[in-house]
Write a protein that holds these residues in place. Structure first.
Motif, PDB file in Angstrom:
ATOM      1  N   SER A  58     152.584  -4.625  42.699  1.00  0.00           N
ATOM      2  CA  SER A  58     151.880  -4.497  43.968  1.00  0.00           C
ATOM      3  C   SER A  58     151.914  -5.816  44.722  1.00  0.00           C
ATOM      4  CB  SER A  58     150.428  -4.079  43.709  1.00  0.00           C
ATOM      5  OG  SER A  58     149.741  -3.925  44.924  1.00  0.00           O
ATOM      6  N   LEU A  59     152.025  -5.722  46.045  1.00  0.00           N
ATOM      7  CA  LEU A  59     152.184  -6.920  46.871  1.00  0.00           C
ATOM      8  C   LEU A  59     151.091  -7.016  47.924  1.00  0.00           C
ATOM      9  CD1 LEU A  59     155.996  -6.497  47.686  1.00  0.00           C
ATOM     10  CD2 LEU A  59     155.007  -7.762  45.762  1.00  0.00           C
ATOM     11  N   SER A  60     150.574  -8.216  48.127  1.00  0.00           N
ATOM     12  CA  SER A  60     149.753  -8.469  49.304  1.00  0.00           C
ATOM     13  C   SER A  60     150.691  -8.532  50.506  1.00  0.00           C
ATOM     14  CB  SER A  60     149.003  -9.790  49.166  1.00  0.00           C
ATOM     15  OG  SER A  60     149.925 -10.880  49.156  1.00  0.00           O
ATOM     16  N   GLN A  61     150.140  -8.452  51.716  1.00  0.00           N
ATOM     17  CA  GLN A  61     151.013  -8.515  52.891  1.00  0.00           C
ATOM     18  C   GLN A  61     151.713  -9.865  52.980  1.00  0.00           C
ATOM     19  OE1 GLN A  61     149.566  -7.182  56.678  1.00  0.00           O
ATOM     20  NE2 GLN A  61     149.276  -5.093  55.953  1.00  0.00           N
ATOM     21  N   GLY A  64     154.502  -9.745  50.510  1.00  0.00           N
ATOM     22  CA  GLY A  64     155.542  -8.831  50.954  1.00  0.00           C
ATOM     23  C   GLY A  64     156.442  -9.452  52.013  1.00  0.00           C
ATOM     24  N   PHE A  65     155.834 -10.111  52.983  1.00  0.00           N
ATOM     25  CA  PHE A  65     156.635 -10.745  54.027  1.00  0.00           C
ATOM     26  C   PHE A  65     157.428 -11.937  53.473  1.00  0.00           C
ATOM     27  CE2 PHE A  65     154.016  -8.480  57.234  1.00  0.00           C
ATOM     28  CZ  PHE A  65     155.049  -8.040  58.041  1.00  0.00           C
ATOM     29  N   VAL A  75     163.124  -3.768  53.443  1.00  0.00           N
ATOM     30  CA  VAL A  75     162.291  -3.196  54.502  1.00  0.00           C
ATOM     31  C   VAL A  75     160.831  -3.380  54.109  1.00  0.00           C
ATOM     32  CG1 VAL A  75     161.623  -1.106  55.759  1.00  0.00           C
ATOM     33  CG2 VAL A  75     164.019  -1.453  55.126  1.00  0.00           C
ATOM     34  N   TYR A  76     160.028  -3.794  55.088  1.00  0.00           N
ATOM     35  CA  TYR A  76     158.575  -3.895  54.876  1.00  0.00           C
ATOM     36  C   TYR A  76     157.910  -3.326  56.117  1.00  0.00           C
ATOM     37  CZ  TYR A  76     154.169  -5.818  53.161  1.00  0.00           C
ATOM     38  OH  TYR A  76     152.888  -5.947  52.672  1.00  0.00           O
ATOM     39  N   TRP A  77     156.884  -2.509  55.926  1.00  0.00           N
ATOM     40  CA  TRP A  77     156.190  -1.967  57.097  1.00  0.00           C
ATOM     41  C   TRP A  77     154.767  -2.503  57.137  1.00  0.00           C
ATOM     42  CZ3 TRP A  77     158.190   1.171  53.202  1.00  0.00           C
ATOM     43  CH2 TRP A  77     157.269   1.738  52.321  1.00  0.00           C
ATOM     44  N   ALA A  78     154.331  -2.824  58.345  1.00  0.00           N
ATOM     45  CA  ALA A  78     153.000  -3.403  58.523  1.00  0.00           C
ATOM     46  C   ALA A  78     152.677  -3.401  60.008  1.00  0.00           C
ATOM     47  CB  ALA A  78     152.951  -4.828  57.975  1.00  0.00           C
ATOM     48  N   GLY A  79     151.403  -3.662  60.327  1.00  0.00           N
ATOM     49  CA  GLY A  79     151.022  -3.855  61.721  1.00  0.00           C
ATOM     50  C   GLY A  79     151.664  -5.109  62.258  1.00  0.00           C
ATOM     51  N   THR A  80     152.011  -5.096  63.538  1.00  0.00           N
ATOM     52  CA  THR A  80     152.745  -6.218  64.104  1.00  0.00           C
ATOM     53  C   THR A  80     151.802  -7.336  64.557  1.00  0.00           C
ATOM     54  OG1 THR A  80     154.604  -6.774  65.542  1.00  0.00           O
ATOM     55  CG2 THR A  80     152.815  -5.501  66.536  1.00  0.00           C
ATOM     56  N   SER A  81     152.402  -8.495  64.789  1.00  0.00           N
ATOM     57  CA  SER A  81     151.671  -9.641  65.329  1.00  0.00           C
ATOM     58  C   SER A  81     152.693 -10.603  65.939  1.00  0.00           C
ATOM     59  CB  SER A  81     150.877 -10.366  64.235  1.00  0.00           C
ATOM     60  OG  SER A  81     151.746 -11.031  63.332  1.00  0.00           O
TER      61      SER A  81
END
Length: 280
Positions: A58-61, A64-65, A75-81
């Motif tokens: 399991s990865l924290s965001q 993951g990034f 590929v990683y999916w997440a909310g953008t910033s």
């Protein structure tokens, strides 16, 4: 088949490594995995077959990034910033049509009457929201005057809510209903008479050098938009279907928040409102 004819290596089976689910509560993880499979399938004729491999740990965001940057993930999916779009290639077609930014509180059933008494944002701001320590949502909530308990683990967020160590867990309407139906969450409920609304598109991200995969994901999502299958997918996928019809929220109290983390020019991007088709 054009790319296959021009370049044989392109049509060898591509391996696409992705993040694992953060916990059993993270049931909407399946939505993004299934959507990625659909995108890869619809582009197979042009880009070749692809095999999705799910990593084990399991990865924290943040982790993951970092793995995406180091080419340990594809590929990683997440909310953008702003920061994420600076450091990675974002496929700027919202995977959820924008529903992630329509947040409803997940609360303990025995606190429904307490939340029913809320008539203003100021009242909700006095309560404590569990939220991901590395999620843009935490920054958004705090920027708008909401109290946040930043939690590193997704699994721990639901554990803390069950133990009432926080008052509510704001979840996207595309996430909340599937998550409260998970075994162990029977004492929780989605309190949708209240909604927090802010723009926060969920994107696929890839390494900045991986232009071919970025183009494949873009082509696939655009194809699914053009033939109506993306709208059909979000309407009927087991994890997102309970959010519909969206007319159910017409009487909800909506507290609108500003998102200071949005990249410049976001409002002028194409396809940010494809969810409008879902509302019909």
């Amino acid at each position: 088949m054009l790319l296959c004819l021009l370049s044989a290596p392109v049509c060898a089976e591509n391996v696409v490594r992705i993040q694992p689910s953060q916990s059993i509560d993270n049931s909407t993880y399946l939505y993004y995995v299934d959507l990625l499979h659909l995108v890869l399938d619809v582009t197979a004729a042009d880009y070749g077959p692809a095999k999705v491999i799910i990593l084990e740990s399991s990865l924290s965001q943040s982790r993951g990034f970092s793995m995406l940057k180091n080419k340990q993930l594809d590929v990683y999916w997440a909310g953008t910033s702003i920061e994420r779009e600076r450091d990675y290639l974002a496929i700027t077609i919202p995977l959820d049509g924008g529903l992630l930014g329509d947040r409803v509180p997940v609360i303990s059933r025995d606190r429904v009457s307490e939340f029913a008494a809320i008539t203003s944002a100021e009242q909700l701001q006095k309560m404590v929201a569990c939220q991901g320590s590395q999620w843009p949502d935490s920054d958004i909530l705090e920027f708008n005057g909401y109290r946040v308990e930043r939690v590193i683990s997704f699994k721990l967020m639901y554990a803390m809510l069950l133990q009432q160590r926080c008052d509510y867990f704001p979840r996207g309407i595309n996430e909340a209903y599937a998550e409260v139906s998970v075994v162990g969450n029977e004492s929780l409920v989605v309190y949708d008479p209240i909604m927090l609304r802010y723009p926060l598109p969920m994107y696929f991200f890839v390494n900045k050098q991986n232009h071919l995969l970025a183009q494949r994901l873009t082509d696939g999502l655009l194809a699914l938009l053009a033939n109506g299958k993306l709208v059909e997918f979000i309407r009927h996928h087991a994890t997102t279907a309970p959010a519909f019809p969206l007319s159910r929220y017409q009487h909800s109290q909506i507290f609108t928040l500003e998102n200071p983390t949005l990249p410049y020019g976001y409002a002028n991007r194409a396809y940010i409102h494809w969810i409008d088709a879902v509302k019909q």
